[in-house]
Design a protein around this motif. Sequence first.
Motif, PDB file in Angstrom:
ATOM      1  N   ALA A  15       0.881  -1.161   0.004  1.00 14.73           N
ATOM      2  CA  ALA A  15      -0.121  -0.013   0.017  1.00 14.73           C
ATOM      3  C   ALA A  15       0.768   1.262  -0.079  1.00 14.73           C
ATOM      4  O   ALA A  15       0.655   2.421  -0.853  1.00 14.73           O
ATOM      5  CB  ALA A  15      -0.933  -0.059   1.276  1.00 14.73           C
ATOM      6  N   VAL A  16       1.835   1.296   0.821  1.00 15.74           N
ATOM      7  CA  VAL A  16       2.794   2.428   0.986  1.00 15.74           C
ATOM      8  C   VAL A  16       3.646   2.658  -0.422  1.00 15.74           C
ATOM      9  O   VAL A  16       3.726   3.884  -0.675  1.00 15.74           O
ATOM     10  CB  VAL A  16       3.687   2.209   2.042  1.00 15.74           C
ATOM     11  N   LEU A  17       3.813   1.698  -1.012  1.00 16.88           N
ATOM     12  CA  LEU A  17       4.841   1.507  -2.326  1.00 16.88           C
ATOM     13  C   LEU A  17       3.729   2.073  -3.327  1.00 16.88           C
ATOM     14  O   LEU A  17       4.555   2.844  -4.160  1.00 16.88           O
ATOM     15  CB  LEU A  17       5.374   0.287  -2.466  1.00 16.88           C
ATOM     16  N   SER A  18       2.658   1.468  -3.276  1.00 18.88           N
ATOM     17  CA  SER A  18       1.726   2.066  -4.271  1.00 18.88           C
ATOM     18  C   SER A  18       1.469   3.685  -4.147  1.00 18.88           C
ATOM     19  O   SER A  18       1.504   4.331  -5.260  1.00 18.88           O
ATOM     20  CB  SER A  18       0.557   1.336  -4.451  1.00 18.88           C
ATOM     21  N   LEU A  19       1.238   4.026  -2.975  1.00 18.18           N
ATOM     22  CA  LEU A  19       1.008   5.521  -3.014  1.00 18.18           C
ATOM     23  C   LEU A  19       2.193   6.344  -3.309  1.00 18.18           C
ATOM     24  O   LEU A  19       2.071   7.415  -4.042  1.00 18.18           O
ATOM     25  CB  LEU A  19       0.832   5.761  -1.406  1.00 18.18           C
ATOM     26  N   LEU A  20       3.370   5.901  -2.987  1.00 17.37           N
ATOM     27  CA  LEU A  20       4.587   6.734  -3.264  1.00 17.37           C
ATOM     28  C   LEU A  20       4.667   6.643  -4.985  1.00 17.37           C
ATOM     29  O   LEU A  20       4.998   7.766  -5.598  1.00 17.37           O
ATOM     30  CB  LEU A  20       5.770   6.157  -2.848  1.00 17.37           C
TER      31      LEU A  20
ATOM     32  N   TYR B 170       4.176  10.055  -7.433  1.00 16.74           N
ATOM     33  CA  TYR B 170       5.321  10.510  -8.543  1.00 16.74           C
ATOM     34  C   TYR B 170       5.017  10.515  -9.785  1.00 16.74           C
ATOM     35  O   TYR B 170       5.013  11.434 -10.446  1.00 16.74           O
ATOM     36  CB  TYR B 170       6.532   9.517  -8.155  1.00 16.74           C
ATOM     37  N   GLY B 171       4.413   9.332 -10.145  1.00 14.08           N
ATOM     38  CA  GLY B 171       3.572   9.261 -11.408  1.00 14.08           C
ATOM     39  C   GLY B 171       2.844  10.212 -12.027  1.00 14.08           C
ATOM     40  O   GLY B 171       2.901  10.825 -13.183  1.00 14.08           O
ATOM     41  N   LEU B 172       2.046  10.506 -11.186  1.00 12.10           N
ATOM     42  CA  LEU B 172       0.846  11.711 -11.268  1.00 12.10           C
ATOM     43  C   LEU B 172       1.438  12.895 -11.633  1.00 12.10           C
ATOM     44  O   LEU B 172       1.119  13.592 -12.424  1.00 12.10           O
ATOM     45  CB  LEU B 172      -0.247  11.503 -10.308  1.00 12.10           C
ATOM     46  N   VAL B 173       2.394  13.444 -10.512  1.00 12.30           N
ATOM     47  CA  VAL B 173       2.964  14.495 -10.537  1.00 12.30           C
ATOM     48  C   VAL B 173       3.846  14.681 -11.799  1.00 12.30           C
ATOM     49  O   VAL B 173       3.627  15.572 -12.603  1.00 12.30           O
ATOM     50  CB  VAL B 173       3.670  14.540  -9.324  1.00 12.30           C
ATOM     51  N   GLY B 174       4.591  13.657 -12.084  1.00 13.08           N
ATOM     52  CA  GLY B 174       5.479  13.595 -13.257  1.00 13.08           C
ATOM     53  C   GLY B 174       4.892  13.568 -14.782  1.00 13.08           C
ATOM     54  O   GLY B 174       5.347  14.371 -15.685  1.00 13.08           O
TER      55      GLY B 174
ATOM     56  N   PRO C 202      -1.429   1.814 -17.522  1.00 11.27           N
ATOM     57  CA  PRO C 202      -1.356   0.940 -16.367  1.00 11.27           C
ATOM     58  C   PRO C 202      -2.562   0.063 -16.412  1.00 11.27           C
ATOM     59  O   PRO C 202      -2.599  -1.018 -16.129  1.00 11.27           O
ATOM     60  CB  PRO C 202      -1.011   1.942 -15.224  1.00 11.27           C
ATOM     61  N   ALA C 203      -3.811   0.781 -16.507  1.00 15.10           N
ATOM     62  CA  ALA C 203      -5.079   0.271 -16.410  1.00 15.10           C
ATOM     63  C   ALA C 203      -5.232  -0.813 -17.506  1.00 15.10           C
ATOM     64  O   ALA C 203      -5.562  -2.195 -17.091  1.00 15.10           O
ATOM     65  CB  ALA C 203      -6.083   0.989 -16.531  1.00 15.10           C
TER      66      ALA C 203
ATOM     67  N   LEU D  19       8.458   8.789 -19.965  1.00  9.47           N
ATOM     68  CA  LEU D  19       8.514   7.512 -19.864  1.00  9.47           C
ATOM     69  C   LEU D  19       8.709   7.124 -18.311  1.00  9.47           C
ATOM     70  O   LEU D  19       7.989   6.162 -17.877  1.00  9.47           O
ATOM     71  CB  LEU D  19       9.816   6.808 -20.519  1.00  9.47           C
ATOM     72  N   TRP D  20       9.496   7.979 -17.559  1.00 15.31           N
ATOM     73  CA  TRP D  20       9.821   7.294 -16.115  1.00 15.31           C
ATOM     74  C   TRP D  20       8.482   7.754 -15.302  1.00 15.31           C
ATOM     75  O   TRP D  20       8.035   7.027 -14.474  1.00 15.31           O
ATOM     76  CB  TRP D  20      10.911   8.450 -15.602  1.00 15.31           C
ATOM     77  N   PRO D  21       7.692   8.685 -15.542  1.00 14.49           N
ATOM     78  CA  PRO D  21       6.228   8.764 -14.612  1.00 14.49           C
ATOM     79  C   PRO D  21       5.398   7.700 -15.040  1.00 14.49           C
ATOM     80  O   PRO D  21       4.599   7.286 -14.438  1.00 14.49           O
ATOM     81  CB  PRO D  21       5.764  10.104 -15.033  1.00 14.49           C
ATOM     82  N   LEU D  22       5.477   7.284 -16.430  1.00  8.24           N
ATOM     83  CA  LEU D  22       4.653   6.074 -16.955  1.00  8.24           C
ATOM     84  C   LEU D  22       4.914   4.994 -16.326  1.00  8.24           C
ATOM     85  O   LEU D  22       4.098   4.114 -15.770  1.00  8.24           O
ATOM     86  CB  LEU D  22       4.826   6.084 -18.327  1.00  8.24           C
ATOM     87  N   LEU D  23       6.218   4.517 -16.167  1.00 12.19           N
ATOM     88  CA  LEU D  23       6.867   3.334 -15.628  1.00 12.19           C
ATOM     89  C   LEU D  23       6.659   3.461 -13.966  1.00 12.19           C
ATOM     90  O   LEU D  23       5.933   2.486 -13.592  1.00 12.19           O
ATOM     91  CB  LEU D  23       8.128   3.319 -15.770  1.00 12.19           C
ATOM     92  N   SER D  24       6.636   4.558 -13.408  1.00 10.36           N
ATOM     93  CA  SER D  24       6.165   4.603 -12.035  1.00 10.36           C
ATOM     94  C   SER D  24       4.921   4.480 -11.721  1.00 10.36           C
ATOM     95  O   SER D  24       4.342   3.614 -10.763  1.00 10.36           O
ATOM     96  CB  SER D  24       6.788   6.100 -11.605  1.00 10.36           C
ATOM     97  N   MET D  25       3.972   4.987 -12.599  1.00 12.16           N
ATOM     98  CA  MET D  25       2.620   4.720 -12.540  1.00 12.16           C
ATOM     99  C   MET D  25       2.052   3.241 -12.585  1.00 12.16           C
ATOM    100  O   MET D  25       1.543   2.478 -11.942  1.00 12.16           O
ATOM    101  CB  MET D  25       1.734   5.619 -13.691  1.00 12.16           C
TER     102      MET D  25
END
Length: 251
Positions: free
Chosen positions: A26-31, A35-39, A62-63, A202-208
Amino acid sequence: MWTWFHRLASPPTFYRLADRYSPWLAVLSLLLIGYGLVGGLWLAPPDYQQGDAFRIIYVHVPAAWLSLSGYVAMAAAAAVAIIWRIKLAECVVVAIAPVGASFTALALITGMLWGKPMWGKYWVWDARLTSELVLLFLYLGVLGLNRAFEDPRAGARACGLLALVGVVNVPIVHYSVEWWNSLHQGSTVSRIGKPAIAASMLWPLLSMTFGCMAFFGWAVLRRVQNDVLLRERRSTWVAALLGERKAAGHV
């Protein structure tokens, strides 16, 4: 190896492991999703062709990816449940279905929202969209079958059979862009060679994507825990667990 496998398949062992690791997911998903949304929504530059409309990929991709991988995981759990008759695998099949259906519906909705400015229509009977819609119906079919049986084990076996039959649709969804003349754009991230997307995008997409994977795992673990407790509510280990919770002041 098999000893470890059967130990993990034990409901009390699985429940305690899920209770230990699901908060970390849960914590990992929030982090990662944060970051993915902001980036993706603020830091990434607009696309040179689509402008800011491209930003919907940070939810859509991601969906869509999890709608497919979730169904494969459900079918794998169904195979384990049918072949080895492991009750925990039956719980996993039932637990994945609503989470996978939610991500599939999200992929379809965001795809429609993106399609309006790109194609001029919210919906076209494109090969990718149609096969993704069939995937949603398969998820919903598993949910409906599970509720149609009073015996949870009989319902889970029926759900497993449908999941195994429906898995043939997964490669159709994935390769529909290549097999047919599709309006849907091809792969830009998982293509062989360098991804056709800038690193700042790319990086925000991978984070999401990884964040949504962690959320998917957390949601499934919690649903499996609930199903296990419901099935094993008269077992001695559930009574012992309840006693521990009361002693710790959690109940």
